[in-house]
Design a protein around this motif. Structure first.
Motif, PDB file in Angstrom:
ATOM      1  N   ALA A 161       0.823  -1.210   0.000  1.00 44.49           N
ATOM      2  CA  ALA A 161       0.000   0.000   0.000  1.00 44.49           C
ATOM      3  C   ALA A 161       0.857   1.260   0.000  1.00 44.49           C
ATOM      4  O   ALA A 161       0.587   2.213  -0.744  1.00 44.49           O
ATOM      5  CB  ALA A 161      -0.940  -0.008   1.214  1.00 44.49           C
ATOM      6  N   MET A 162       1.906   1.291   0.825  1.00 45.14           N
ATOM      7  CA  MET A 162       2.772   2.468   0.875  1.00 45.14           C
ATOM      8  C   MET A 162       3.493   2.682  -0.458  1.00 45.14           C
ATOM      9  O   MET A 162       3.676   3.821  -0.903  1.00 45.14           O
ATOM     10  CB  MET A 162       3.771   2.336   2.020  1.00 45.14           C
ATOM     11  CG  MET A 162       3.143   2.416   3.394  1.00 45.14           C
ATOM     12  SD  MET A 162       4.343   2.325   4.777  1.00 45.14           S
ATOM     13  CE  MET A 162       5.196   3.902   4.599  1.00 45.14           C
ATOM     14  N   THR A 163       3.897   1.580  -1.082  1.00 45.87           N
ATOM     15  CA  THR A 163       4.552   1.698  -2.395  1.00 45.87           C
ATOM     16  C   THR A 163       3.604   2.273  -3.433  1.00 45.87           C
ATOM     17  O   THR A 163       3.984   3.137  -4.232  1.00 45.87           O
ATOM     18  CB  THR A 163       5.067   0.325  -2.839  1.00 45.87           C
ATOM     19  OG1 THR A 163       5.984  -0.189  -1.863  1.00 45.87           O
ATOM     20  CG2 THR A 163       5.780   0.418  -4.175  1.00 45.87           C
ATOM     21  N   GLN A 164       2.354   1.810  -3.429  1.00 43.81           N
ATOM     22  CA  GLN A 164       1.371   2.343  -4.375  1.00 43.81           C
ATOM     23  C   GLN A 164       1.127   3.833  -4.147  1.00 43.81           C
ATOM     24  O   GLN A 164       1.019   4.606  -5.097  1.00 43.81           O
ATOM     25  CB  GLN A 164       0.061   1.569  -4.268  1.00 43.81           C
ATOM     26  CG  GLN A 164       0.111   0.178  -4.862  1.00 43.81           C
ATOM     27  CD  GLN A 164      -1.269  -0.435  -5.001  1.00 43.81           C
ATOM     28  OE1 GLN A 164      -2.277   0.266  -5.121  1.00 43.81           O
ATOM     29  NE2 GLN A 164      -1.331  -1.750  -4.996  1.00 43.81           N
ATOM     30  N   VAL A 165       1.038   4.237  -2.876  1.00 48.08           N
ATOM     31  CA  VAL A 165       0.843   5.659  -2.578  1.00 48.08           C
ATOM     32  C   VAL A 165       1.999   6.473  -3.144  1.00 48.08           C
ATOM     33  O   VAL A 165       1.805   7.529  -3.763  1.00 48.08           O
ATOM     34  CB  VAL A 165       0.722   5.883  -1.056  1.00 48.08           C
ATOM     35  CG1 VAL A 165       0.718   7.382  -0.735  1.00 48.08           C
ATOM     36  CG2 VAL A 165      -0.557   5.252  -0.515  1.00 48.08           C
ATOM     37  N   ALA A 166       3.228   5.983  -2.935  1.00 48.72           N
ATOM     38  CA  ALA A 166       4.414   6.728  -3.379  1.00 48.72           C
ATOM     39  C   ALA A 166       4.527   6.773  -4.901  1.00 48.72           C
ATOM     40  O   ALA A 166       4.865   7.818  -5.473  1.00 48.72           O
ATOM     41  CB  ALA A 166       5.671   6.099  -2.783  1.00 48.72           C
ATOM     42  N   VAL A 167       4.252   5.667  -5.561  1.00 53.60           N
ATOM     43  CA  VAL A 167       4.430   5.592  -7.012  1.00 53.60           C
ATOM     44  C   VAL A 167       3.305   6.310  -7.754  1.00 53.60           C
ATOM     45  O   VAL A 167       3.545   7.093  -8.684  1.00 53.60           O
ATOM     46  CB  VAL A 167       4.525   4.123  -7.469  1.00 53.60           C
ATOM     47  CG1 VAL A 167       4.506   4.025  -8.994  1.00 53.60           C
ATOM     48  CG2 VAL A 167       5.790   3.468  -6.914  1.00 53.60           C
ATOM     49  N   GLU A 168       2.063   6.053  -7.337  1.00 53.34           N
ATOM     50  CA  GLU A 168       0.906   6.601  -8.051  1.00 53.34           C
ATOM     51  C   GLU A 168       0.484   7.972  -7.535  1.00 53.34           C
ATOM     52  O   GLU A 168      -0.297   8.664  -8.184  1.00 53.34           O
ATOM     53  CB  GLU A 168      -0.282   5.631  -7.946  1.00 53.34           C
ATOM     54  CG  GLU A 168       0.003   4.231  -8.459  1.00 53.34           C
ATOM     55  CD  GLU A 168       0.273   4.197  -9.948  1.00 53.34           C
ATOM     56  OE1 GLU A 168      -0.147   5.134 -10.660  1.00 53.34           O
ATOM     57  OE2 GLU A 168       0.924   3.227 -10.404  1.00 53.34           O
ATOM     58  N   GLN A 169       0.977   8.339  -6.323  1.00 50.25           N
ATOM     59  CA  GLN A 169       0.614   9.622  -5.708  1.00 50.25           C
ATOM     60  C   GLN A 169      -0.902   9.760  -5.556  1.00 50.25           C
ATOM     61  O   GLN A 169      -1.496  10.802  -5.851  1.00 50.25           O
ATOM     62  CB  GLN A 169       1.197  10.788  -6.502  1.00 50.25           C
ATOM     63  CG  GLN A 169       2.700  10.950  -6.353  1.00 50.25           C
ATOM     64  CD  GLN A 169       3.099  11.310  -4.917  1.00 50.25           C
ATOM     65  OE1 GLN A 169       2.791  12.400  -4.436  1.00 50.25           O
ATOM     66  NE2 GLN A 169       3.782  10.395  -4.230  1.00 50.25           N
ATOM     67  N   VAL A 170      -1.517   8.678  -5.083  1.00 46.21           N
ATOM     68  CA  VAL A 170      -2.958   8.665  -4.808  1.00 46.21           C
ATOM     69  C   VAL A 170      -3.194   8.013  -3.453  1.00 46.21           C
ATOM     70  O   VAL A 170      -2.376   7.209  -2.991  1.00 46.21           O
ATOM     71  CB  VAL A 170      -3.739   7.889  -5.889  1.00 46.21           C
ATOM     72  CG1 VAL A 170      -3.630   8.589  -7.243  1.00 46.21           C
ATOM     73  CG2 VAL A 170      -3.269   6.440  -5.991  1.00 46.21           C
TER      74      VAL A 170
END
Length: 277
Positions: A161-170
């Motif tokens: 989840a943290m990786t997705q937040v960082a990569v997608e900025q959502v």
């Protein structure tokens, strides 16, 4: 002689906790759990009370088992606290065992003389059933990821989840949950009760932000033992149910502390985060 430049260090991953949902034995919601983790109120043993998933249409509501009930409850609580529209949130669902009761019922049917499996049982047997019911209840059409890493499933879900937040900025909704197996499977996987946690994580701070969590890629995987809880009853809960391995992280958030929190992940390799209010 040629000079080969070293690779730049990977940037830190920082997320802001916009909403928290909590449900488990003796834990009715995050407000109650926060007081217990702060030491303001004692934890009292009680079976996890699973609310009916009222956001589902009646037909789906009748089919919903413990996995769906607990995942939808903590997801809805976290999203409501965040102030964000559920339909727009990407999601990550993580569980060490999936639908334990449904697995038991299918095994019982296969061991019987007729071996007929209910279509509803088969429908709910897949590991992404909870994510599917969440999509139905919330109208969410964003990307959803579903994973399992046995006793390290919460840490694996948090990392994803943290990786997705960082990569997608959502913003991303993380839901981690476990339920107990009936006998005889309970002897092989002795999870005593249901437990679930929902977290809405965002790339930027807002008026709803409750904490800041940071992963340093160079040092987030650590051989250091996972943090323990001082309260013996809560520590036992943390050890008994894989999804409850989140409790040291929630304690740091409840106490509004700054520091390092180490969570159970893989054998001999834990997940370390920096926590700040």
């Amino acid at each position: 002689m040629t000079h080969t430049p070293s690779s730049p260090a990977a940037p830190a991953i920082t997320v802001f906790v916009e909403g928290i949902g909590l449900l488990g034995p003796g834990l009715e919601n995050w407000a109650q759990g926060r007081e217990q983790l702060q030491g303001v109120a004692p934890w009292q043993a009680a079976r996890c009370a699973l609310p009916p998933p009222m956001a589902l249409p009646p037909a789906e509501r009748r089919r919903a088992g413990a996995v769906v009930r607990i995942s939808l409850a903590v997801g809805a609580e976290a999203v409501a606290a965040s102030g964000l529209p559920a339909a727009t949130l990407a999601s990550v669902f993580s569980s060490s065992s999936g639908d334990a009761v449904n697995c038991h019922e299918i095994c019982s049917a296969l061991a019987s003389s007729d071996r007929l499996i209910s279509p509803t049982r088969f429908h709910n047997s897949v590991h992404n059933a909870a994510a599917g019911y969440w999509s139905i209840s919330s109208g969410a059409m964003a990307t959803s990821s579903v994973l399992c890493a046995r006793d390290g499933s919460f840490a694996a879900g948090l990392l994803e989840a943290m990786t997705q937040v960082a990569v997608e900025q959502v913003p991303v909704l993380l839901v981690a949950y476990d339920t107990d197996y009936p006998e005889p499977l309970h002897r092989a996987r002795p999870i005593p009760d249901s437990f679930g946690v929902g977290l809405v994580l965002a790339p930027v701070r807002s008026e709803h932000s409750q904490a800041q969590w940071t992963l340093e890629p160079a040092g987030c995987l650590s051989p250091q033992p996972a943090d323990r809880l001082e309260d013996p009853a809560l520590e036992k809960l943390r050890l008994d149910i894989p999804a409850a391995r989140c409790l040291p992280l929630l304690r740091g958030t409840a106490l509004r502390q700054s520091g390092r929190v180490v969570l159970d992940y893989l054998e001999g390799l834990q997940l370390a985060l920096q926590v700040a209010p």
